[in-house]
Design a protein around this motif. Structure first.
Motif, PDB file in Angstrom:
ATOM      1  N   UNK A   1       3.137  44.405 -58.774  1.00  0.00           N
ATOM      2  CA  UNK A   1       4.019  44.225 -57.616  1.00  0.00           C
ATOM      3  C   UNK A   1       5.489  44.385 -58.008  1.00  0.00           C
ATOM      4  N   UNK A   2       5.846  43.923 -59.213  1.00  0.00           N
ATOM      5  CA  UNK A   2       7.243  43.990 -59.646  1.00  0.00           C
ATOM      6  C   UNK A   2       7.718  45.420 -59.896  1.00  0.00           C
ATOM      7  N   UNK A   3       6.829  46.357 -60.001  1.00  0.00           N
ATOM      8  CA  UNK A   3       7.233  47.762 -60.076  1.00  0.00           C
ATOM      9  C   UNK A   3       7.981  48.174 -58.808  1.00  0.00           C
ATOM     10  N   UNK A   4       7.723  47.475 -57.705  1.00  0.00           N
ATOM     11  CA  UNK A   4       8.304  47.814 -56.409  1.00  0.00           C
ATOM     12  C   UNK A   4       9.321  46.783 -55.917  1.00  0.00           C
TER      13      UNK A   4
ATOM     14  N   UNK B   1       9.071  48.242 -65.840  1.00  0.00           N
ATOM     15  CA  UNK B   1       9.774  49.443 -65.394  1.00  0.00           C
ATOM     16  C   UNK B   1       9.471  49.657 -63.919  1.00  0.00           C
ATOM     17  N   UNK B   2      10.521  49.815 -63.117  1.00  0.00           N
ATOM     18  CA  UNK B   2      10.341  49.954 -61.684  1.00  0.00           C
ATOM     19  C   UNK B   2      10.053  51.410 -61.308  1.00  0.00           C
ATOM     20  N   UNK B   3       9.573  51.593 -60.089  1.00  0.00           N
ATOM     21  CA  UNK B   3       9.177  52.929 -59.638  1.00  0.00           C
ATOM     22  C   UNK B   3      10.327  53.910 -59.734  1.00  0.00           C
TER      23      UNK B   3
ATOM     24  N   UNK C   1      19.377  51.543 -63.605  1.00  0.00           N
ATOM     25  CA  UNK C   1      18.247  52.379 -63.978  1.00  0.00           C
ATOM     26  C   UNK C   1      16.960  51.735 -63.516  1.00  0.00           C
ATOM     27  N   UNK C   2      15.825  52.330 -63.888  1.00  0.00           N
ATOM     28  CA  UNK C   2      14.559  51.734 -63.460  1.00  0.00           C
ATOM     29  C   UNK C   2      14.068  50.653 -64.418  1.00  0.00           C
ATOM     30  N   UNK C   3      14.838  50.383 -65.492  1.00  0.00           N
ATOM     31  CA  UNK C   3      14.459  49.336 -66.434  1.00  0.00           C
ATOM     32  C   UNK C   3      15.533  48.253 -66.592  1.00  0.00           C
TER      33      UNK C   3
ATOM     34  N   UNK D   1      15.821  42.911 -55.660  1.00  0.00           N
ATOM     35  CA  UNK D   1      15.762  44.216 -56.321  1.00  0.00           C
ATOM     36  C   UNK D   1      14.560  44.979 -55.765  1.00  0.00           C
ATOM     37  N   UNK D   2      14.833  46.086 -55.072  1.00  0.00           N
ATOM     38  CA  UNK D   2      13.758  46.787 -54.371  1.00  0.00           C
ATOM     39  C   UNK D   2      13.697  48.265 -54.738  1.00  0.00           C
ATOM     40  N   UNK D   3      12.479  48.700 -55.104  1.00  0.00           N
ATOM     41  CA  UNK D   3      12.176  50.116 -55.291  1.00  0.00           C
ATOM     42  C   UNK D   3      10.946  50.478 -54.471  1.00  0.00           C
ATOM     43  N   UNK D   4      10.818  49.857 -53.300  1.00  0.00           N
ATOM     44  CA  UNK D   4       9.665  50.081 -52.426  1.00  0.00           C
ATOM     45  C   UNK D   4       9.611  51.527 -51.952  1.00  0.00           C
ATOM     46  N   UNK D   5       8.389  51.982 -51.696  1.00  0.00           N
ATOM     47  CA  UNK D   5       8.189  53.312 -51.147  1.00  0.00           C
ATOM     48  C   UNK D   5       8.659  53.366 -49.703  1.00  0.00           C
TER      49      UNK D   5
END
Length: 367
Positions: A260-263, A295-297, A330-332, A363-367
Protein backbone atom coordinates in the motif's frame (compact mmCIF):
# COMPACT_ATOMS: atom_id res chain seq x y z
CA UNK A 1 -13.38 -39.29 -5.36
CA UNK A 2 -10.26 -39.57 -3.22
CA UNK A 3 -7.46 -37.02 -3.27
CA UNK A 4 -3.77 -36.93 -2.40
CA UNK A 5 -2.37 -33.63 -1.15
CA UNK A 6 1.24 -32.88 -2.04
CA UNK A 7 2.86 -29.69 -0.75
CA UNK A 8 5.00 -29.39 -3.86
CA UNK A 9 2.66 -30.31 -6.68
CA UNK A 10 -0.78 -29.55 -5.28
CA UNK A 11 -3.83 -31.85 -5.14
CA UNK A 12 -3.89 -35.08 -7.16
CA UNK A 13 -7.30 -36.73 -7.68
CA UNK A 14 -7.73 -40.49 -8.04
CA UNK A 15 -8.39 -40.09 -11.76
CA UNK A 16 -4.84 -38.75 -12.14
CA UNK A 17 -5.79 -35.09 -12.65
CA UNK A 18 -3.80 -32.41 -10.82
CA UNK A 19 -4.94 -29.14 -9.25
CA UNK A 20 -1.62 -27.25 -8.91
CA UNK A 21 -0.67 -25.42 -5.75
CA UNK A 22 -1.47 -21.72 -6.10
CA UNK A 23 1.67 -19.55 -6.34
CA UNK A 24 2.52 -16.92 -3.75
CA UNK A 25 1.51 -13.51 -5.08
CA UNK A 26 -1.46 -14.91 -6.99
CA UNK A 27 -3.82 -12.14 -5.85
CA UNK A 28 -3.59 -9.10 -8.12
CA UNK A 29 -5.73 -7.14 -5.66
CA UNK A 30 -3.83 -5.25 -2.96
CA UNK A 31 -5.37 -5.08 0.53
CA UNK A 32 -8.28 -7.33 -0.38
CA UNK A 33 -8.94 -8.12 3.28
CA UNK A 34 -9.31 -4.39 4.01
CA UNK A 35 -6.74 -4.44 6.83
CA UNK A 36 -4.77 -1.32 5.86
CA UNK A 37 -6.44 2.07 6.31
CA UNK A 38 -3.70 4.71 6.58
CA UNK A 39 -5.90 7.76 5.96
CA UNK A 40 -8.77 7.09 8.34
CA UNK A 41 -11.05 4.35 9.61
CA UNK A 42 -14.18 6.40 8.84
CA UNK A 43 -14.96 9.34 6.56
CA UNK A 44 -18.35 11.05 6.23
CA UNK A 45 -19.96 13.45 3.74
CA UNK A 46 -18.47 11.74 0.67
CA UNK A 47 -19.94 13.26 -2.49
CA UNK A 48 -17.13 12.88 -5.04
CA UNK A 49 -14.26 10.69 -6.22
CA UNK A 50 -11.33 9.93 -3.94
CA UNK A 51 -9.49 7.68 -1.51
CA UNK A 52 -11.04 7.94 1.94
CA UNK A 53 -10.37 4.97 4.24
CA UNK A 54 -9.22 1.50 3.16
CA UNK A 55 -6.02 1.71 1.08
CA UNK A 56 -6.08 1.02 -2.68
CA UNK A 57 -9.90 1.13 -2.89
CA UNK A 58 -11.08 4.37 -4.47
CA UNK A 59 -14.63 5.69 -4.34
CA UNK A 60 -16.18 7.06 -7.51
CA UNK A 61 -19.28 9.16 -6.92
CA UNK A 62 -20.60 11.33 -9.72
CA UNK A 63 -23.30 13.22 -7.76
CA UNK A 64 -25.13 10.12 -6.56
CA UNK A 65 -25.97 10.72 -2.90
CA UNK A 66 -23.83 11.35 0.16
CA UNK A 67 -21.96 8.55 1.90
CA UNK A 68 -20.02 7.54 4.98
CA UNK A 69 -17.27 5.04 4.27
CA UNK A 70 -15.58 3.06 7.00
CA UNK A 71 -13.22 0.22 7.75
CA UNK A 72 -15.82 -1.92 9.48
CA UNK A 73 -15.27 -4.77 11.92
CA UNK A 74 -18.33 -6.50 10.47
CA UNK A 75 -16.94 -9.48 8.55
CA UNK A 76 -18.02 -13.01 7.54
CA UNK A 77 -17.64 -15.33 10.52
CA UNK A 78 -15.07 -18.10 10.39
CA UNK A 79 -13.52 -17.03 7.08
CA UNK A 80 -10.31 -15.44 8.37
CA UNK A 81 -11.34 -11.80 7.84
CA UNK A 82 -11.50 -9.21 10.63
CA UNK A 83 -12.44 -6.10 8.62
CA UNK A 84 -14.45 -4.99 5.62
CA UNK A 85 -15.09 -1.82 3.63
CA UNK A 86 -18.53 -0.38 4.37
CA UNK A 87 -20.54 2.15 2.35
CA UNK A 88 -23.43 3.77 4.23
CA UNK A 89 -25.89 6.09 2.47
CA UNK A 90 -26.55 9.29 4.46
CA UNK A 91 -28.29 11.38 1.77
CA UNK A 92 -30.36 9.49 -0.77
CA UNK A 93 -30.64 9.96 -4.53
CA UNK A 94 -33.69 7.95 -5.61
CA UNK A 95 -33.76 9.47 -9.12
CA UNK A 96 -30.18 9.68 -10.41
CA UNK A 97 -29.38 11.87 -13.39
CA UNK A 98 -28.45 10.09 -16.62
CA UNK A 99 -24.71 10.58 -16.12
CA UNK A 100 -24.53 9.67 -12.42
CA UNK A 101 -22.33 6.81 -11.22
CA UNK A 102 -21.41 5.34 -7.85
CA UNK A 103 -19.04 2.58 -6.81
CA UNK A 104 -15.69 1.31 -5.56
CA UNK A 105 -12.66 0.50 -7.73
CA UNK A 106 -9.03 -0.55 -7.67
CA UNK A 107 -6.52 0.45 -10.35
CA UNK A 108 -3.49 -1.59 -11.47
CA UNK A 109 -0.09 -0.70 -12.86
CA UNK A 110 0.57 -2.21 -16.28
CA UNK A 111 3.69 -4.00 -15.05
CA UNK A 112 1.61 -5.81 -12.42
CA UNK A 113 -0.84 -7.33 -14.93
CA UNK A 114 1.60 -8.69 -17.50
CA UNK A 115 1.04 -12.20 -16.12
CA UNK A 116 -2.49 -11.97 -17.58
CA UNK A 117 -0.97 -11.97 -21.11
CA UNK A 118 -3.58 -9.49 -22.31
CA UNK A 119 -3.23 -8.29 -25.92
CA UNK A 120 -2.13 -11.79 -26.99
CA UNK A 121 -3.90 -14.95 -28.13
CA UNK A 122 -2.77 -16.52 -24.83
CA UNK A 123 -4.70 -14.02 -22.66
CA UNK A 124 -5.46 -15.61 -19.30
CA UNK A 125 -8.89 -16.16 -17.83
CA UNK A 126 -9.19 -14.44 -14.45
CA UNK A 127 -11.43 -15.34 -11.54
CA UNK A 128 -12.70 -12.76 -9.07
CA UNK A 129 -13.92 -13.87 -5.65
CA UNK A 130 -15.16 -11.74 -2.75
CA UNK A 131 -17.54 -11.64 0.19
CA UNK A 132 -20.35 -9.08 0.05
CA UNK A 133 -23.29 -8.05 2.23
CA UNK A 134 -26.11 -5.52 1.88
CA UNK A 135 -29.66 -4.88 2.98
CA UNK A 136 -30.39 -4.04 -0.70
CA UNK A 137 -30.89 -7.28 -2.60
CA UNK A 138 -30.81 -7.57 -6.38
CA UNK A 139 -28.39 -7.34 -9.30
CA UNK A 140 -24.98 -5.65 -9.03
CA UNK A 141 -22.30 -5.17 -11.69
CA UNK A 142 -18.51 -5.69 -11.65
CA UNK A 143 -16.43 -4.31 -14.55
CA UNK A 144 -12.89 -4.67 -15.90
CA UNK A 145 -11.79 -1.68 -17.96
CA UNK A 146 -8.53 -0.83 -19.73
CA UNK A 147 -7.96 2.96 -19.75
CA UNK A 148 -5.31 2.78 -22.48
CA UNK A 149 -7.28 0.40 -24.69
CA UNK A 150 -10.73 1.85 -23.89
CA UNK A 151 -11.99 -1.72 -23.78
CA UNK A 152 -14.11 -3.31 -21.07
CA UNK A 153 -16.13 -6.29 -19.91
CA UNK A 154 -18.91 -6.42 -17.29
CA UNK A 155 -20.44 -9.25 -15.26
CA UNK A 156 -23.35 -9.32 -12.85
CA UNK A 157 -23.80 -10.92 -9.46
CA UNK A 158 -26.85 -11.13 -7.22
CA UNK A 159 -27.21 -10.33 -3.53
CA UNK A 160 -29.94 -12.80 -2.65
CA UNK A 161 -30.44 -12.42 1.11
CA UNK A 162 -30.58 -9.11 2.95
CA UNK A 163 -27.97 -8.46 5.66
CA UNK A 164 -26.24 -11.78 5.00
CA UNK A 165 -22.64 -12.38 3.97
CA UNK A 166 -22.48 -14.13 0.59
CA UNK A 167 -19.41 -15.27 -1.32
CA UNK A 168 -19.39 -14.40 -5.02
CA UNK A 169 -17.20 -15.88 -7.76
CA UNK A 170 -17.03 -14.31 -11.22
CA UNK A 171 -14.91 -15.42 -14.18
CA UNK A 172 -13.67 -13.07 -16.91
CA UNK A 173 -12.13 -14.30 -20.15
CA UNK A 174 -8.81 -12.68 -21.07
CA UNK A 175 -8.64 -9.69 -23.41
CA UNK A 176 -6.87 -10.60 -26.66
CA UNK A 177 -7.25 -7.08 -28.08
CA UNK A 178 -5.73 -3.68 -27.42
CA UNK A 179 -2.30 -2.95 -25.98
CA UNK A 180 -1.63 -3.02 -22.23
CA UNK A 181 1.58 -1.13 -21.50
CA UNK A 182 4.30 -2.69 -19.36
CA UNK A 183 4.94 0.30 -17.09
CA UNK A 184 3.75 2.03 -13.93
CA UNK A 185 0.73 3.69 -15.54
CA UNK A 186 -2.93 2.82 -14.92
CA UNK A 187 -3.63 -0.03 -17.36
CA UNK A 188 -6.54 -1.91 -15.75
CA UNK A 189 -9.40 -0.96 -13.42
CA UNK A 190 -11.81 -3.23 -11.59
CA UNK A 191 -15.02 -1.50 -10.48
CA UNK A 192 -17.92 -2.58 -8.28
CA UNK A 193 -20.94 -0.47 -9.27
CA UNK A 194 -23.38 0.57 -6.56
CA UNK A 195 -25.57 2.73 -8.78
CA UNK A 196 -25.67 4.24 -12.26
CA UNK A 197 -27.80 6.54 -14.40
CA UNK A 198 -29.27 5.64 -17.79
CA UNK A 199 -26.08 6.64 -19.65
CA UNK A 200 -24.61 3.40 -18.23
CA UNK A 201 -27.69 1.16 -18.03
CA UNK A 202 -29.76 1.70 -21.19
CA UNK A 203 -28.03 -0.85 -23.44
CA UNK A 204 -27.15 -4.53 -23.24
CA UNK A 205 -24.61 -5.68 -20.66
CA UNK A 206 -21.22 -6.19 -22.35
CA UNK A 207 -20.23 -9.61 -21.03
CA UNK A 208 -17.40 -10.07 -23.56
CA UNK A 209 -14.38 -7.84 -24.14
CA UNK A 210 -14.89 -5.05 -26.65
CA UNK A 211 -14.68 -1.33 -27.29
CA UNK A 212 -16.30 0.58 -24.42
CA UNK A 213 -19.92 1.59 -24.92
CA UNK A 214 -21.11 3.47 -21.84
CA UNK A 215 -24.74 2.33 -22.20
CA UNK A 216 -23.62 -1.32 -21.87
CA UNK A 217 -21.41 -1.01 -18.79
CA UNK A 218 -23.81 -1.35 -15.81
CA UNK A 219 -27.10 -2.68 -17.20
CA UNK A 220 -29.34 -4.07 -14.45
CA UNK A 221 -27.49 -2.38 -11.57
CA UNK A 222 -29.66 -1.66 -8.51
CA UNK A 223 -29.61 1.84 -6.99
CA UNK A 224 -27.98 1.57 -3.58
CA UNK A 225 -28.42 5.34 -3.20
CA UNK A 226 -32.22 5.24 -3.14
CA UNK A 227 -32.54 5.16 0.69
CA UNK A 228 -30.56 6.27 3.73
CA UNK A 229 -31.21 2.80 5.14
CA UNK A 230 -28.90 1.26 2.55
CA UNK A 231 -25.43 -0.07 3.27
CA UNK A 232 -22.97 -2.33 1.46
CA UNK A 233 -19.94 -4.27 2.71
CA UNK A 234 -17.12 -6.06 0.89
CA UNK A 235 -14.04 -8.05 1.96
CA UNK A 236 -11.92 -11.02 0.95
CA UNK A 237 -11.37 -9.68 -2.57
CA UNK A 238 -9.15 -11.80 -4.80
CA UNK A 239 -8.47 -11.53 -8.55
CA UNK A 240 -6.27 -14.30 -9.92
CA UNK A 241 -5.19 -15.80 -13.21
CA UNK A 242 -7.21 -18.97 -12.89
CA UNK A 243 -10.40 -20.53 -14.19
CA UNK A 244 -11.59 -21.24 -10.64
CA UNK A 245 -11.33 -19.44 -7.30
CA UNK A 246 -8.68 -20.62 -4.85
CA UNK A 247 -8.49 -19.83 -1.10
CA UNK A 248 -7.80 -16.20 -0.25
CA UNK A 249 -4.12 -15.30 -0.07
CA UNK A 250 -3.52 -13.90 3.41
CA UNK A 251 -0.33 -11.85 3.39
CA UNK A 252 1.36 -10.74 6.59
CA UNK A 253 0.27 -7.30 7.77
CA UNK A 254 3.72 -5.77 7.18
CA UNK A 255 3.87 -7.08 3.63
CA UNK A 256 0.41 -5.72 2.87
CA UNK A 257 1.33 -2.34 4.35
CA UNK A 258 4.43 -2.10 2.14
CA UNK A 259 2.36 -2.84 -0.96
CA UNK A 260 0.00 0.00 0.00
CA UNK A 261 2.86 2.40 0.80
CA UNK A 262 4.02 2.21 -2.81
CA UNK A 263 0.97 4.41 -3.51
CA UNK A 264 0.38 6.32 -0.28
CA UNK A 265 2.21 7.13 2.95
CA UNK A 266 1.28 9.31 5.89
CA UNK A 267 3.37 10.64 8.77
CA UNK A 268 2.12 12.17 12.01
CA UNK A 269 0.06 11.43 15.11
CA UNK A 270 -1.52 13.05 18.15
CA UNK A 271 1.95 13.32 19.69
CA UNK A 272 5.29 14.65 18.44
CA UNK A 273 6.66 12.38 15.68
CA UNK A 274 10.37 12.13 14.75
CA UNK A 275 10.84 12.17 10.98
CA UNK A 276 14.54 12.69 10.21
CA UNK A 277 17.71 14.69 10.52
CA UNK A 278 19.00 17.80 8.78
CA UNK A 279 21.32 20.77 8.96
CA UNK A 280 20.92 24.51 9.45
CA UNK A 281 21.96 25.63 5.96
CA UNK A 282 21.73 29.28 7.06
CA UNK A 283 20.45 30.86 10.25
CA UNK A 284 16.91 30.78 8.83
CA UNK A 285 16.87 27.68 6.61
CA UNK A 286 17.00 23.99 7.49
CA UNK A 287 17.57 21.27 4.90
CA UNK A 288 16.71 17.67 5.74
CA UNK A 289 15.93 14.33 4.11
CA UNK A 290 12.82 12.18 4.44
CA UNK A 291 13.49 8.64 3.20
CA UNK A 292 10.41 6.62 2.27
CA UNK A 293 10.09 3.09 3.74
CA UNK A 294 9.44 1.66 0.25
CA UNK A 295 10.09 2.88 -3.28
CA UNK A 296 6.94 4.61 -4.47
CA UNK A 297 5.27 4.13 -7.85
CA UNK A 298 6.52 7.54 -9.03
CA UNK A 299 7.72 10.81 -7.51
CA UNK A 300 4.80 11.63 -5.21
CA UNK A 301 2.77 14.70 -4.43
CA UNK A 302 3.49 15.84 -0.85
CA UNK A 303 1.19 18.03 1.25
CA UNK A 304 1.17 19.04 4.90
CA UNK A 305 -1.35 20.33 7.44
CA UNK A 306 -1.29 23.96 8.45
CA UNK A 307 1.66 26.14 9.42
CA UNK A 308 4.23 25.68 12.15
CA UNK A 309 4.17 21.95 11.56
CA UNK A 310 7.79 21.05 12.15
CA UNK A 311 10.26 21.38 15.01
CA UNK A 312 14.03 21.49 14.61
CA UNK A 313 16.25 20.91 17.65
CA UNK A 314 19.11 23.43 17.48
CA UNK A 315 21.13 21.97 20.34
CA UNK A 316 20.59 19.72 23.32
CA UNK A 317 17.48 21.49 24.59
CA UNK A 318 16.20 24.44 22.56
CA UNK A 319 13.90 24.11 19.52
CA UNK A 320 12.58 26.23 16.71
CA UNK A 321 9.19 25.80 15.03
CA UNK A 322 8.62 26.58 11.37
CA UNK A 323 7.01 25.57 8.09
CA UNK A 324 8.26 24.93 4.61
CA UNK A 325 8.02 22.65 1.63
CA UNK A 326 9.60 19.64 -0.02
CA UNK A 327 11.80 19.83 -3.09
CA UNK A 328 14.09 17.41 -4.95
CA UNK A 329 11.30 14.83 -4.70
CA UNK A 330 12.07 11.32 -5.96
CA UNK A 331 10.29 8.00 -5.64
CA UNK A 332 12.52 6.98 -2.72
CA UNK A 333 13.10 10.24 -0.78
CA UNK A 334 12.42 13.96 -0.64
CA UNK A 335 14.29 16.97 0.72
CA UNK A 336 12.89 19.28 3.38
CA UNK A 337 13.40 22.95 2.65
CA UNK A 338 12.26 24.66 5.84
CA UNK A 339 12.10 28.30 6.90
CA UNK A 340 9.90 30.64 8.94
CA UNK A 341 11.44 29.61 12.23
CA UNK A 342 10.44 31.38 15.42
CA UNK A 343 14.05 31.10 16.68
CA UNK A 344 17.15 31.47 14.49
CA UNK A 345 19.71 28.71 14.22
CA UNK A 346 23.42 28.61 13.47
CA UNK A 347 24.63 27.76 9.99
CA UNK A 348 26.30 24.36 9.93
CA UNK A 349 24.60 23.11 13.09
CA UNK A 350 22.81 19.77 12.90
CA UNK A 351 19.04 19.58 13.30
CA UNK A 352 16.82 16.82 14.66
CA UNK A 353 13.43 17.13 12.95
CA UNK A 354 10.05 16.29 14.45
CA UNK A 355 6.44 16.78 13.38
CA UNK A 356 4.41 18.86 15.80
CA UNK A 357 1.57 16.94 17.49
CA UNK A 358 -1.56 16.69 15.30
CA UNK A 359 0.34 17.82 12.20
CA UNK A 360 0.68 15.48 9.22
CA UNK A 361 2.60 14.86 6.01
CA UNK A 362 0.58 13.23 3.20
CA UNK A 363 2.54 11.53 0.41
CA UNK A 364 0.61 10.24 -2.60
CA UNK A 365 1.63 8.41 -5.77
CA UNK A 366 -1.83 6.96 -6.43
CA UNK A 367 -2.83 5.94 -9.93
Amino acid sequence: MSVAINGTNGITYNDGSLQPSAPVGKNIIINGNMQIAQRATSTSSITNNGYHTVDRFQTFNDTMGTWTQSQSTTAPSGQGFATSLKMDCTTADASPAVGDRLGIRQQFEGQNIQLLKYSTSSAETTTLSFWVRSNKTGTYIVELYGPSTDRQISKSYTISSADTWEKKTITFVGDTGGTYNNDNSNELIISWYLGAGSDYTSGTLSTTWGAKTDADRAVGQVNLADSTSNEWYITGVQLEANTTATPFENLQYGTQLELCQRYYQQYGSSSVTPIGAGVWFTTTQVLGLLTFPVIMRTAPTITTTGTGWIKAYRDGSSTATGSGFFDSIGNHSARFNMSGWDVAGTAGMGAYLQLVADKYIFISAEL
